[in-house]
Scaffold this motif. Structure first.
Motif, PDB file in Angstrom:
ATOM      1  N   SER A   6       0.975  -1.002   0.348  1.00 42.58           N
ATOM      2  CA  SER A   6       0.276   0.236   0.141  1.00 42.58           C
ATOM      3  C   SER A   6       0.900   1.360  -0.423  1.00 42.58           C
ATOM      4  N   HIS A   7       2.098   0.558   0.041  1.00 37.01           N
ATOM      5  CA  HIS A   7       2.781   2.390   0.379  1.00 37.01           C
ATOM      6  C   HIS A   7       4.483   2.109  -0.074  1.00 37.01           C
ATOM      7  N   SER A   8       5.091   2.289  -1.100  1.00 38.20           N
ATOM      8  CA  SER A   8       6.597   2.554  -1.417  1.00 38.20           C
ATOM      9  C   SER A   8       6.332   3.581  -2.445  1.00 38.20           C
ATOM     10  N   HIS A   9       7.760   3.774  -2.120  1.00 40.79           N
ATOM     11  CA  HIS A   9       8.819   5.089  -2.882  1.00 40.79           C
ATOM     12  C   HIS A   9       9.665   4.829  -4.281  1.00 40.79           C
ATOM     13  N   TYR A  10       8.531   4.362  -5.390  1.00 41.42           N
ATOM     14  CA  TYR A  10      10.000   3.303  -6.581  1.00 41.42           C
ATOM     15  C   TYR A  10      10.487   5.187  -7.268  1.00 41.42           C
ATOM     16  N   GLY A  97      -1.175  11.836  -0.189  1.00 41.67           N
ATOM     17  CA  GLY A  97      -0.340  11.956   0.321  1.00 41.67           C
ATOM     18  C   GLY A  97       1.557  11.468   0.120  1.00 41.67           C
ATOM     19  N   GLU A  98       1.933  11.449   0.644  1.00 45.76           N
ATOM     20  CA  GLU A  98       1.672  11.750   1.432  1.00 45.76           C
ATOM     21  C   GLU A  98       1.832  12.471   2.883  1.00 45.76           C
ATOM     22  N   ILE A  99       0.540  13.726   3.918  1.00 45.00           N
ATOM     23  CA  ILE A  99       0.639  14.588   4.269  1.00 45.00           C
ATOM     24  C   ILE A  99       0.537  14.068   5.061  1.00 45.00           C
ATOM     25  N   PHE A 158      -3.368   5.498   8.074  1.00 52.46           N
ATOM     26  CA  PHE A 158      -2.214   6.094   8.812  1.00 52.46           C
ATOM     27  C   PHE A 158      -1.013   5.145   8.247  1.00 52.46           C
ATOM     28  N   HIS A 159      -0.493   5.606   7.331  1.00 56.22           N
ATOM     29  CA  HIS A 159       1.038   5.059   7.069  1.00 56.22           C
ATOM     30  C   HIS A 159       2.474   5.072   7.442  1.00 56.22           C
ATOM     31  N   CYS A 160       2.734   3.802   7.132  1.00 54.02           N
ATOM     32  CA  CYS A 160       3.549   3.369   8.391  1.00 54.02           C
ATOM     33  C   CYS A 160       3.401   3.861   9.789  1.00 54.02           C
ATOM     34  N   THR A 208       5.280  -1.692   2.691  1.00 55.12           N
ATOM     35  CA  THR A 208       7.018  -1.822   2.414  1.00 55.12           C
ATOM     36  C   THR A 208       7.575  -0.162   3.068  1.00 55.12           C
ATOM     37  N   ASP A 209       7.096   0.678   2.388  1.00 53.23           N
ATOM     38  CA  ASP A 209       7.895   1.677   2.412  1.00 53.23           C
ATOM     39  C   ASP A 209       9.274   2.153   1.704  1.00 53.23           C
ATOM     40  N   SER A 210       8.957   1.404   0.906  1.00 47.79           N
ATOM     41  CA  SER A 210      10.825   0.696   0.031  1.00 47.79           C
ATOM     42  C   SER A 210      10.675   2.576  -0.163  1.00 47.79           C
TER      43      SER A 210
END
Ligand code: NI
Length: 260
Positions: A6-10, A97-99, A158-160, A208-210
Motif C-alpha cells: 500500500s505504500h512505496s517510493h519507486y 498523500g503522504e501528508i 495511517f501509513h507506516c 514496505t515504504d521502500s
C-alpha cells in the motif's frame, strides 16, 4: 498468493538505476498491486509518471511535512496547491498523500505543518479522495486536526503507522485504516503484538515504504515490495491466521480504500 503493497517510493533516487528491473521482479514475486507515494511536487509528478506506465501501480500526490522548506508564505502554499491539484486529478491517483505532521524531524515550524496538512485535507475533500497520513511524534495534534477541524473527510490510511495504542484506537474510531510497515517485525519493537491484535483484520493494510525500513530479516538493505510478505507473516502469526487470509484481507482492504 497475491499481495498489495500500500505504500512505496519507486520515485526515489535509490531506484533510479534499476527501477524497471526491480518492478519486474516485484510483480513476479506476487505483488500484483502497489501504490507509489509522492511526498513533494516533484516526487508526486514522478509517482504519476510511474503509475501511468505500469498497469499494476497507482500513485498518491501530496506534500509531506518534511518537504515544505520552500513554503514561506500563504501565497507559496497556494501556488503549491495549484500545481498539486491537476496532478491529483489524474486517473491513476488514488489518494492525497503522504501528508501530515512530523515533529521528530521538524520542530520549528509546527504551525506551518498544520496549515499545509489542513489545506491538503481540504483538497482531498474537494477531489473526493482518501488521505495517506504521515505522523511522527505529533500524535495529539494529528488526532485533533482529524477529529475537530476537518469534518468531511473521514477516509484514509495511517501509513507506516506508529505503534502507539492511543493513536491507533483514535484512528480506528475515526474510521481510518492502519498500514503496518517494517517496524512491526523489528526485534526491538516491544508492543507490536499488542498493537496488531487490537486492529481488526478488515482495517489493516500492509506496506514496505521502500526503499526505506526493510523488515526483519532484511533490515539494513534497500527495501522493495516483495518484502511486504514479512509484514503479512507477522500479522498472521499474531492473529493466528493463515498467511493467505492476511494476504487476501489486506488486498481487499487496499482495493476498498483506494476504490480500485
Ligand atoms: Ni513514505
Amino acid at each position: 498468493m497475491e499481495f498489495f503493497d500500500s505504500h512505496s517510493h519507486y520515485n526515489d533516487e535509490k531506484f533510479k538505476a534499476d527501477r524497471e528491473q526491480v518492478l519486474n521482479e516485484v510483480y513476479k514475486s506476487g505483488i500484483t498491486k502497489l501504490v507509489c507515494a509522492g511526498y513533494s511536487l516533484e516526487s508526486s509528478e514522478k509517482a504519476v509518471e510511474i503509475a501511468n506506465t505500469h498497469d499494476f501501480i497507482y500513485a498518491t500526490c501530496g506534500i509531506s511535512p518534511n518537504d515544505i522548506e520552500e513554503i514561506k508564505t500563504e501565497e507559496d502554499l497556494n501556488n503549491n496547491l495549484k500545481k498539486l491539484e491537476p496532478l491529483a486529478k489524474q486517473e491513476k491517483v488514488v489518494a492525497i498523500g503522504e501528508i501530515g505532521l512530523d515533529y521528530y524531524w521538524n520542530k520549528e515550524n509546527k504551525e506551518l505543518q498544520k496549515q499545509v496538512f489542513k489545506k491538503q485535507i481540504e483538497l482531498s475533500n474537494n477531489l473526493n479522495l482518501p488521505i495517506v497520513i504521515h505522523t511522527r511524534d505529533a500524535i495529539s495534534d494529528t488526532i485533533n486536526i482529524l477529529k475537530n477541524e476537518i469534518i468531511s473527510n473521514k477516509r484514509g490510511v495511517f501509513h507506516c503507522c506508529p505503534l502507539n495504542l492511543e493513536l491507533i484506537k483514535e484512528g480506528l474510531k475515526l474510521g481510518f485504516y492502519i498500514s503496518f510497515a517494517g517496524p512491526i517485525t523489528f526485534k526491538n519493537s516491544k508492543n507490536a503484538n499488542e498493537v496488531i491484535s487490537i486492529v481488526p483484520l478488515d482495517r489493516i493494510l500492509i506496506e514496505t515504504d521502500s526503499p526505506y525500513l526493510a523488515p526483519e530479516p532484511k533490515r539494513g538493505t534497500r527495501n522493495n515490495s516483495a518484502n511486504v510478505i514479512y509484514m503479512a507473516q507477522k500479522i498472521a502469526e499474531v492473529k493466528n491466521l493463515e498467511l493467505e487470509q492476511v494476504a487476501n484481507a489486506t488486498y481487499q482492504n487496499a482495493k476498498t480504500i483506494f476504490e480500485l
